[in-house]
Write a protein that holds these residues in place. Sequence first.
Motif, PDB file in Angstrom:
ATOM      1  N   ASP A 171      16.138   2.591   0.487  1.00 22.66           N
ATOM      2  CA  ASP A 171      14.938   2.304   1.283  1.00 22.66           C
ATOM      3  C   ASP A 171      15.305   1.567   2.575  1.00 22.66           C
ATOM      4  O   ASP A 171      14.757   1.850   3.647  1.00 22.66           O
ATOM      5  CB  ASP A 171      13.938   1.490   0.461  1.00 22.66           C
ATOM      6  N   ILE A 172      16.201   0.579   2.436  1.00 20.85           N
ATOM      7  CA  ILE A 172      16.655  -0.148   3.619  1.00 20.85           C
ATOM      8  C   ILE A 172      17.261   0.820   4.620  1.00 20.85           C
ATOM      9  O   ILE A 172      16.912   0.812   5.813  1.00 20.85           O
ATOM     10  CB  ILE A 172      17.694  -1.227   3.229  1.00 20.85           C
ATOM     11  N   LEU A 224       3.433  -0.968   5.232  1.00 18.33           N
ATOM     12  CA  LEU A 224       2.765  -0.452   4.039  1.00 18.33           C
ATOM     13  C   LEU A 224       3.689  -0.539   2.825  1.00 18.33           C
ATOM     14  O   LEU A 224       3.289  -0.928   1.725  1.00 18.33           O
ATOM     15  CB  LEU A 224       2.350   1.001   4.293  1.00 18.33           C
ATOM     16  N   PHE A 225       4.956  -0.199   3.037  1.00 13.70           N
ATOM     17  CA  PHE A 225       5.947  -0.249   1.969  1.00 13.70           C
ATOM     18  C   PHE A 225       6.071  -1.665   1.406  1.00 13.70           C
ATOM     19  O   PHE A 225       6.100  -1.869   0.193  1.00 13.70           O
ATOM     20  CB  PHE A 225       7.300   0.229   2.522  1.00 13.70           C
ATOM     21  N   ILE A 226       6.122  -2.638   2.288  1.00 10.33           N
ATOM     22  CA  ILE A 226       6.279  -4.025   1.856  1.00 10.33           C
ATOM     23  C   ILE A 226       5.101  -4.446   0.988  1.00 10.33           C
ATOM     24  O   ILE A 226       5.252  -5.109  -0.037  1.00 10.33           O
ATOM     25  CB  ILE A 226       6.476  -4.960   3.063  1.00 10.33           C
ATOM     26  N   ALA A 227       3.902  -4.021   1.410  1.00 10.41           N
ATOM     27  CA  ALA A 227       2.732  -4.344   0.619  1.00 10.41           C
ATOM     28  C   ALA A 227       2.790  -3.659  -0.740  1.00 10.41           C
ATOM     29  O   ALA A 227       2.609  -4.299  -1.781  1.00 10.41           O
ATOM     30  CB  ALA A 227       1.476  -3.927   1.386  1.00 10.41           C
ATOM     31  N   GLU A 228       3.087  -2.380  -0.724  1.00  6.14           N
ATOM     32  CA  GLU A 228       3.021  -1.595  -1.970  1.00  6.14           C
ATOM     33  C   GLU A 228       4.111  -1.965  -2.961  1.00  6.14           C
ATOM     34  O   GLU A 228       3.930  -1.868  -4.160  1.00  6.14           O
ATOM     35  CB  GLU A 228       3.134  -0.109  -1.651  1.00  6.14           C
ATOM     36  N   ARG A 261       0.046  -8.101  -3.583  1.00  2.19           N
ATOM     37  CA  ARG A 261      -0.001  -6.696  -3.200  1.00  2.19           C
ATOM     38  C   ARG A 261      -1.408  -6.296  -2.773  1.00  2.19           C
ATOM     39  O   ARG A 261      -1.605  -5.616  -1.762  1.00  2.19           O
ATOM     40  CB  ARG A 261       0.450  -5.861  -4.403  1.00  2.19           C
ATOM     41  N   THR A 262      -2.386  -6.716  -3.556  1.00  6.01           N
ATOM     42  CA  THR A 262      -3.778  -6.380  -3.279  1.00  6.01           C
ATOM     43  C   THR A 262      -4.232  -6.936  -1.938  1.00  6.01           C
ATOM     44  O   THR A 262      -4.826  -6.223  -1.114  1.00  6.01           O
ATOM     45  CB  THR A 262      -4.682  -6.932  -4.405  1.00  6.01           C
ATOM     46  N   VAL A 263      -3.981  -8.210  -1.714  1.00  2.65           N
ATOM     47  CA  VAL A 263      -4.420  -8.842  -0.467  1.00  2.65           C
ATOM     48  C   VAL A 263      -3.725  -8.218   0.735  1.00  2.65           C
ATOM     49  O   VAL A 263      -4.367  -7.949   1.756  1.00  2.65           O
ATOM     50  CB  VAL A 263      -4.164 -10.366  -0.500  1.00  2.65           C
ATOM     51  N   LEU A 264      -2.451  -7.957   0.598  1.00  6.93           N
ATOM     52  CA  LEU A 264      -1.724  -7.343   1.710  1.00  6.93           C
ATOM     53  C   LEU A 264      -2.253  -5.954   2.031  1.00  6.93           C
ATOM     54  O   LEU A 264      -2.420  -5.596   3.208  1.00  6.93           O
ATOM     55  CB  LEU A 264      -0.226  -7.251   1.379  1.00  6.93           C
ATOM     56  N   ALA A 265      -2.505  -5.179   1.000  1.00  3.25           N
ATOM     57  CA  ALA A 265      -3.015  -3.826   1.228  1.00  3.25           C
ATOM     58  C   ALA A 265      -4.350  -3.880   1.960  1.00  3.25           C
ATOM     59  O   ALA A 265      -4.597  -3.126   2.909  1.00  3.25           O
ATOM     60  CB  ALA A 265      -3.160  -3.100  -0.100  1.00  3.25           C
TER      61      ALA A 265
END
Lengths: 214, 214
Positions: free
Chosen positions: A103-104, A132-136, A144-148
Motif C-alpha cells: 500500500d505504501i 480515504l484509505f487512512i480512514a478506512e 474510523r467512523t468519525v474520519l469517514a
Amino acid sequence: MIRRTTLVEEVYRVLRDMIASGELKPGEVLVQDQLAEKLGVSRTPLLHALRLLESENLLIRSNTHRVSVRQLTLEEAIVLFEMRESLESLACRYLTPIIAQEDIDRFRRDFTLAYEKKNVEEYRKADTAFHLFIAERCPYLDLRTVLARSGFMTKCLIKGLVRPPEETYEEHLEILRCFETRNPIGAEEAMRTHIRRTVERLKLLRDSHGALEG
Amino acid sequence: MIRRTTLVEEVYRVLRDMIASGELKPGEVLVQDQLAEKLGVSRTPLLHALRLLESENLLIRSNTHRVSVRQLTLEEAIVLFEMRESLESLACRYLTPIIAQEDIDRFRRDFTLAYEKKNVEEYRKADTAFHLFIAERCPYLDLRTVLARSGFMTKCLIKGLVRPPEETYEEHLEILRCFETRNPIGAEEAMRTHIRRTVERLKLLRDSHGALEG
DNA sequence: ATTCTGAATACTGAATACAGAATACAACAA
DNA sequence: TTGTTGTATTCTGTATTCAGTATTCAGAAT
C-alpha cells in the motif's frame, strides 16, 4: 461470504451521493413522497435513511419536521478540518505498525506519477484515495467512523484541492516515509503538519472572503 | 416555543439510558418484538432508534441482521479518550471567547465545594457536568456531535473517575482560569494535558490488566 | 450415536394504511 | 384593503400486515 444488505443502506448511499454531487442542493427541502417515488422505493427505507443522514448532520430537521440539506459554511468546514488534523494524525499513529508495504508503495507511485506528469486531476484522485484509505484502514471503529464522516462532509463543500501538488507532494511522501520506517510519532506529526497547513490556507481564504464581503 | 418531538427520539433516549445503566448488557442480542412490547410502542419507531444507535456504534449488527449491544474493550475506550484529548481541547479553544462568567463561577464553586468536603460522588458529578457542558456548549455542530457521542460511550464503559480529585482538581481550575482570562490556547493545552494524563492512567491500567491475563 | 434434511417457528425488512399536524387557499368581517 | 377564520390538501409519524430469511426442532438416514 455473501453480505446481506438492505434497501435502507442502498437509499442511504444514493442520497449521500446525491448530496455530494449537488443533485440535492444545500438548503433544499426534501419531500418524502416525491423522493421515495423518484428512488423507486416506499417511504419506509427512505425515512430510515433520512434519519441516518440527519444523525450525521448532513441533513437538518426543522421544528416542523421538514428535512433539508445542510448548508455548510466555510467556518464549519474549517472546524471539520481542524478536527481531522488531530484525528487523522491519530489514525496515522495507529496505522503505522500495520500498513502493508504494498500500500505504501502504491500510494508513493500514484502521487509521484501524477506529480511528475503535472496531472492535477490524477493527483487529486490519489490525494482523495490516500485520505480515504487512512480512514478506512484505521483499526478502531469509532475513529474510523468519525474520519469517514468528516472526510465526506468536507468533500461535499470543498471540491478539488485546497493546496496545489507543489505544496503537498513532499508532505505526502514524508507521511509515507514514516509509515515505511514504522515511525508512528513521525507519521502522526507529518499528517498533523500536512492538514494544519491546509487549515491555515482555508483560514486565509475565509479572511480574504470576509474582507470582500465586509 | 413548543418543541415537536417524536417517539423515535424518546425510544432512542430510553435505549441509550438502558445501555448506560447496564439494563441492556454488552453482547446482549436485542429482539425487536420483545423490546417494542416492553417499551409500549410499535416496532416502527423502535427500529428507527435501533438504526440510529447502530450508526453511533453503540449497537452492532451481525450479517444476519441481529442487533446486539456493543462490547467496548479497554483498548477501544483508550482510543476514545485519545480522540477526546484533541477534540475536547479544540472545543475549549472555541468556547473560551464565549463562555459566560457565571458558568465559570459555577463550575469553580462546584469543584471546590466537592473537593473540600472530600465528597467524591459530588466531585464526580461536577466532573461529568463540566465535560458535558463543554460538549453541549461547543458552538460547532459537528464537534458537538462527536464529543457528545464519544463522551457518552466512554461513560458507559468507565463508571466513576479514572483519576482521583487530588489529581484532577487543580487541572480543572487551570482550565477555568484560562476560560476566565479568555486565553483560548491556554484552555486548549490545559484540557489536553488533563485528558492526556487520564489516557496515560488508562494505558497503565490496560498494561497491568494485560500482565494479569498474560 | 451422529449427521443431515425438511418443516415449523421466530424474526426482520419493506409496503401500506391511518391519524394527526402543517400548509395553502378561499371566504368573510372589520 | 387587511386581517382572521375555516376548509381542503399535503406531508409526516406510527401501526399493522405481508413476505422473505434465519433459527430451531424432529425425524430419517448412516
